[in-house]
Design a protein around this motif. Structure first.
Motif, mmCIF file in Angstrom:
data_model
loop_
_atom_site.group_PDB
_atom_site.id
_atom_site.type_symbol
_atom_site.label_atom_id
_atom_site.label_comp_id
_atom_site.label_asym_id
_atom_site.label_seq_id
_atom_site.Cartn_x
_atom_site.Cartn_y
_atom_site.Cartn_z
ATOM 1 N N THR A 9 14.828 52.576 40.426
ATOM 2 C CA THR A 9 13.916 53.720 40.309
ATOM 3 C C THR A 9 12.555 53.281 39.784
ATOM 4 O OG1 THR A 9 15.745 55.262 39.946
ATOM 5 C CG2 THR A 9 13.554 55.966 39.241
ATOM 6 N N ALA A 10 12.555 52.502 38.709
ATOM 7 C CA ALA A 10 11.296 52.042 38.127
ATOM 8 C C ALA A 10 10.545 51.143 39.094
ATOM 9 C CB ALA A 10 11.567 51.292 36.828
ATOM 10 N N ARG A 12 10.734 51.058 42.295
ATOM 11 C CA ARG A 12 10.247 51.852 43.435
ATOM 12 C C ARG A 12 8.951 52.576 43.067
ATOM 13 N NH1 ARG A 12 14.705 53.877 44.615
ATOM 14 N NH2 ARG A 12 14.595 55.767 43.342
ATOM 15 N N GLU A 13 8.877 53.140 41.867
ATOM 16 C CA GLU A 13 7.653 53.811 41.438
ATOM 17 C C GLU A 13 6.484 52.824 41.371
ATOM 18 O OE1 GLU A 13 7.003 57.116 40.787
ATOM 19 O OE2 GLU A 13 8.998 57.446 41.628
ATOM 20 N N ARG A 16 5.395 51.870 44.982
ATOM 21 C CA ARG A 16 4.656 52.957 45.634
ATOM 22 C C ARG A 16 3.263 53.121 45.033
ATOM 23 N NH1 ARG A 16 9.656 57.365 46.072
ATOM 24 N NH2 ARG A 16 10.699 56.373 47.855
ATOM 25 N N ALA A 17 3.151 52.938 43.730
ATOM 26 C CA ALA A 17 1.837 53.044 43.095
ATOM 27 C C ALA A 17 0.908 51.951 43.616
ATOM 28 C CB ALA A 17 1.977 52.943 41.579
ATOM 29 N N LEU A 140 2.320 50.448 35.486
ATOM 30 C CA LEU A 140 2.294 51.699 36.236
ATOM 31 C C LEU A 140 1.058 52.510 35.868
ATOM 32 C CD1 LEU A 140 3.960 53.390 38.249
ATOM 33 C CD2 LEU A 140 5.081 54.453 36.282
ATOM 34 N N PRO A 160 1.971 61.194 41.663
ATOM 35 C CA PRO A 160 3.304 61.795 41.828
ATOM 36 C C PRO A 160 3.888 62.236 40.487
ATOM 37 C CG PRO A 160 3.116 59.826 43.169
ATOM 38 C CD PRO A 160 1.883 59.869 42.305
ATOM 39 N N ALA A 162 6.763 62.194 38.877
ATOM 40 C CA ALA A 162 7.585 61.302 38.050
ATOM 41 C C ALA A 162 6.716 60.275 37.335
ATOM 42 C CB ALA A 162 8.640 60.607 38.908
ATOM 43 N N THR A 163 5.769 59.713 38.063
ATOM 44 C CA THR A 163 4.862 58.732 37.463
ATOM 45 C C THR A 163 3.926 59.408 36.477
ATOM 46 O OG1 THR A 163 4.937 57.244 39.361
ATOM 47 C CG2 THR A 163 2.990 57.121 37.964
ATOM 48 N N ARG A 164 3.394 60.557 36.856
ATOM 49 C CA ARG A 164 2.478 61.300 35.985
ATOM 50 C C ARG A 164 3.119 61.587 34.634
ATOM 51 N NH1 ARG A 164 2.605 66.752 38.029
ATOM 52 N NH2 ARG A 164 4.468 66.706 36.715
#
Length: 237
Positions: A9-10, A12-13, A16-17, A140, A160, A162-164
């Motif tokens: 999960t981490a 992937r974030e 994508r960032a 991130l 996004p 989740a990141t925000r």
């Protein structure tokens, strides 16, 4: 201090960032990167140069965690600043390529870090004592906020959720430890308390995106609900 656990999960974030940032800068010309960014005194080229240099810097902290040998993020502030200035003089294509290559290399290093190393103690350039789990947050945060700073059409509201939320928690955590923070309470748009500083004082409420923009210095806060007025905050990082 905000940390996140390593795992799919981490990672992937983070991937994508980086992809969003690289897609946004892929077509920039030499003239484009010479234009001012939203950071005072920095062009877009300075922001890109910082990102290109920051990935190896954070990678050095992962090396420290893996080997146990003290490996500073930067040799000194002067060396860091000189590296950014030198990179800012590059042509757009070369500078963007550096950002892309350093991002990919950092990601591979993070994803292959041995399990025990994630609990090792390292010290980033800011002086805080932490583990590589915190380094994931820093990376991130840098990717998404500096994309906004580049002024290429991305805003804090576009981050996004989740990141925000990770970055907002990180910024709130910073102010919880910082000196000179006045008393006030932060509420989300639904009325939930997100943070309390000092004795609570007046309340500042708003969406997560609007709060993050204001707290990180990327927004005026004029969309927030602050009956007592917005408190004057010390600079964030």
């Amino acid at each position: 201090m905000k940390e996140i656990d390593p795992g799919p999960t981490a990672f992937r974030e983070l991937t994508r960032a980086a992809e969003r940032l690289l897609a946004a800068v892929a077509g920039l010309s030499d003239a484009d990167i010479a234009a001012p960014s939203r950071l005072p005194g920095w062009t877009r080229a300075h922001v890109l140069s910082h990102l290109a240099a920051q990935a190896p810097g954070l990678e050095r902290l992962l090396t420290w965690a893996r080997t146990g040998v003290r490996t500073p993020q930067y040799a000194s502030r002067e060396a860091r600043d000189a590296e950014i200035e030198a990179g800012a003089r590059l042509r757009a294509a070369e500078l963007v390529a550096r950002v892309r290559q350093s991002a990919a290399h950092w990601q591979r290093t993070a994803e292959t870090l041995p399990g025990p190393a994630w609990d090792a103690v390292v010290v980033p350039f800011t002086g805080e004592v932490c583990t590589p789990r915190r380094i994931l947050v820093i990376r991130l945060r840098e990717l998404v906020l500096h994309l906004v700073d580049l002024d290429v059409g991305h805003e804090v509201a576009d981050i996004p959720p989740a990141t925000r939320d990770i970055v907002l928690a990180d910024v709130l955590g910073y102010y919880a430890r910082a000196e000179g923070v006045p008393s006030f309470t932060v509420h989300g748009a639904g009325g939930e308390e997100l943070a309390r500083f000092g004795d609570g004082g007046p309340t500042v409420s708003g969406t997560a995106a609007d709060l993050l923009a204001w707290l990180s210095g990327r927004g005026t806060g004029d969309t927030l609900d602050a009956p007592g007025g917005l408190p004057a905050l010390p600079p964030w990082i």
